[in-house]
Enzyme design. Structure first.
Site, PDB file in Angstrom:
ATOM      1  N   GLU A  46      -9.383 -76.052 -42.835  1.00 50.75           N
ATOM      2  CA  GLU A  46     -10.391 -76.358 -41.819  1.00 50.75           C
ATOM      3  C   GLU A  46     -11.706 -75.778 -42.295  1.00 50.75           C
ATOM      4  O   GLU A  46     -11.846 -74.559 -42.435  1.00 50.75           O
ATOM      5  CB  GLU A  46     -10.025 -75.793 -40.443  1.00 50.75           C
ATOM      6  CG  GLU A  46     -11.036 -76.225 -39.397  1.00 50.75           C
ATOM      7  CD  GLU A  46     -10.651 -75.851 -37.982  1.00 50.75           C
ATOM      8  OE1 GLU A  46     -11.449 -75.164 -37.328  1.00 50.75           O
ATOM      9  OE2 GLU A  46      -9.560 -76.262 -37.552  1.00 50.75           O
ATOM     10  N   CYS A  51     -17.284 -73.036 -36.232  1.00 51.81           N
ATOM     11  CA  CYS A  51     -17.301 -74.229 -37.076  1.00 51.81           C
ATOM     12  C   CYS A  51     -17.411 -75.514 -36.259  1.00 51.81           C
ATOM     13  O   CYS A  51     -17.856 -76.532 -36.776  1.00 51.81           O
ATOM     14  CB  CYS A  51     -16.059 -74.264 -37.967  1.00 51.81           C
ATOM     15  SG  CYS A  51     -14.501 -74.164 -37.060  1.00 51.81           S
TER      16      CYS A  51
END
Length: 524
Positions: free
Chosen positions: A261, A295
């Site tokens: 990720e 993020c």
């Protein structure tokens, strides 16, 4: 004007010397140490042991030995310490919130988001692992004659590498499903935020997890990266796209799997029929949670030209009214950045954009009066493609706002990025929101929320498209990625070859006739 709150941090560290010594004793270390400082003040917080490449190898050896017995337990047995952990974790909420604030500098309300994630995620997997991992009957080659089953076998030892911004959300969130799948874990958290991870490991051991099953190493990625990947049977990584590429390159020669990720430059689309009051409040959460060090936070705001000015005025007013501070309560709406390098990166992006012609609508400056790493939540307009802020991830409390004229233009501009992690759509028409959202090239899309709705939906996969990652956490895939699929077929009543005395050509005709019959009866 942005308000700063008087510093009300506790006069002592969140953990006693005895507890710090116990949890840091879980690090595989040959003796070297480093001091981590609290972002709130820059003062020393704790001394943390450091690992060497040899320590990583020893951690894998201990993990492999522990994994053999662990894999023999049923998924239901493996879930028992996880369920006890959830109860104890909830009971000790304030302790872990204090630790998270001290080591990251985040506001308590954002530390609480981590608390929720580390409660709901492990609970989801502990409840569902037995069913997800149970052998499943699959259609055999021939009815009655062949019975086929799908088994899920653990991969072995998983290398987990997690960042500093959400240390236990990523650390515990990636480790628990790996353990439930029957694996052991060698985990490298970021050094700055190792205390919260070690606290969770200590609590898991207290709740019954075998001592050697969750190994922790701490140190420089340049030194630990090769042995971490070189010994792992699978790698789970959360971090930058640049680092993700390096991990993929190192994993490829060994033919091991990985999930990554990575970064994002996430868009939020405000359509002309949106509730602008709710959208402005939602944008504050979406852009400035954890000081933008998330993020999946929003860094690009696309607003329909009909409502642009009204929305921007409301959003700017909400942003300017935000309370910044370092108190260990829920009053501050935003805390500090975590690392000096983040402050430098944020400052550089804003200054370069302003010098190139962008306009600061709110914020735009550091706040050393509140602490060494505070930076105001910042809104910019007039950001153009030659500015670093336009396409590169800032990872701080900065958002750029753009106008669009049509729905098609908004979708095209939202997708005009190498990233594809998260997106947000605001509209009063939910059907329209789903239609627009389904055309966005992002792994998660939220309608009338910035990121939380998708992130907290643990039954659904979460991850990135394009350069935002490979693989998914959450949902069935978040557990099954840590397993090897195995097919087991049993055969009776027939042989998959011509019976004795039957010419092979005749056998082929018989099988062909059987195939026609199976198709006609819809058995195939």
């Amino acid at each position: 004007m942005l308000t700063g709150m008087a510093t009300q941090t506790a006069s002592s560290r969140p953990l006693s010397d005895a507890v710090i010594a116990r949890v840091t004793g879980l690090v595989n270390s040959s003796g070297a140490t480093t001091v981590i400082n609290t972002p709130f003040t820059g003062e020393p917080l704790a001394t943390v042991p450091l690992s060497t490449a040899e320590d990583v190898e020893r951690a894998y050896a201990k993990a492999r030995a522990a994994q053999r017995a662990w894999a023999l337990l049923s998924p239901a047995e493996r879930a028992k310490p996880v369920l006890r952990f959830v109860d104890e974790f909830i009971a000790r909420r304030d302790e872990i919130l204090d630790i998270l604030q001290w080591e990251t500098g985040k506001a308590r309300r954002h530390a609480f988001e981590e608390f929720l994630d580390v409660t709901l995620g492990p609970l989801y997997y502990a409840r569902r692992a037995p069913k997800l991992l149970a052998p499943k009957r699959r259609q055999g080659a021939f009815p009655l004659a062949v019975k086929t089953y799908e088994y899920r076998q653990p991969k072995g030892v998983i290398g987990v590498i997690t960042p500093w911004n959400y240390p236990i959300s990523m650390g515990v969130g990636d480790t628990i499903p790996a353990l439930l799948a029957g694996n052991a874990v060698v985990h490298k958290p970021d050094t700055q935020t190792a205390l919260s991870v070690l606290w969770c490991v200590d609590l898991m051991i207290e709740c019954g997890l075998p001592r050697d099953l969750w190994q922790v190493v701490v140190g420089d990625p340049a030194e630990l990266g090769d042995p971490l990947i070189g010994e792992a049977d699978y790698i789970a990584f959360t971090g930058s796209t640049r680092a993700g590429r390096l991990i993929a390159e190192k994993a490829a020669p060994r033919l091991i799997g990985y999930s990554l990720e990575l970064g994002g430059k996430n868009p939020m689309i405000v359509l002309e029929d949106a509730d602008l009051v709710k959208a402005a409040r939602g944008a504050v959460r979406a852009c400035f949670s954890n000081a933008g060090q998330l993020c999946i936070s929003i860094e690009r705001l696309l607003v329909h030209e009909k409502v642009h000015d009204e929305f921007l005025a409301k959003f700017a007013a909400e942003t300017k009214a935000m309370k910044l501070g370092s108190s260990l309560d829920f009053e501050p709406q935003m805390g500090s950045l975590t690392y000096p390098r983040q402050l430098e990166a944020v400052t550089a992006h804003v200054e370069q954009a302003v010098e190139a012609g962008a306009t600061v609508v709110a914020g735009g400056r550091a706040r050393p009066d509140l602490g060494p790493l505070f930076y105001e939540p910042t809104i910019l307009t007039g950001v153009t493609t030659e500015m670093d802020l336009c396409a590169n991830e800032t990872f701080g409390p900065v958002v750029s706002v753009y106008k669009f004229a049509t729905e098609e233009e908004a979708i095209e501009r939202a997708n005009d990025t190498h990233y594809g992690l998260n997106a947000s759509v605001w509209t009063r028409n939910l059907a329209r929101g789903r239609r627009v959202g389904s055309r966005l090239q992002a792994g998660t899309v939220n309608v009338n929320e910035g990121y939380g709705s998708a992130m907290a939906s643990h039954d659904a996969p979460m991850g990135g498209m394009k350069q935002s990652g490979v693989g998914r956490r959450h949902g069935a895939e978040g557990l099954l990625k840590y397993t090897e699929a195995q097919t087991l077929a049993t055969t009776q009543y027939m042989e998959l070859d011509a019976p004795p005395g039957v010419p092979y050509a005749k056998y082929v005709d018989l099988l062909t006739t059987s195939l026609k019959t199976l198709k006609r009866l819809r058995l195939k």
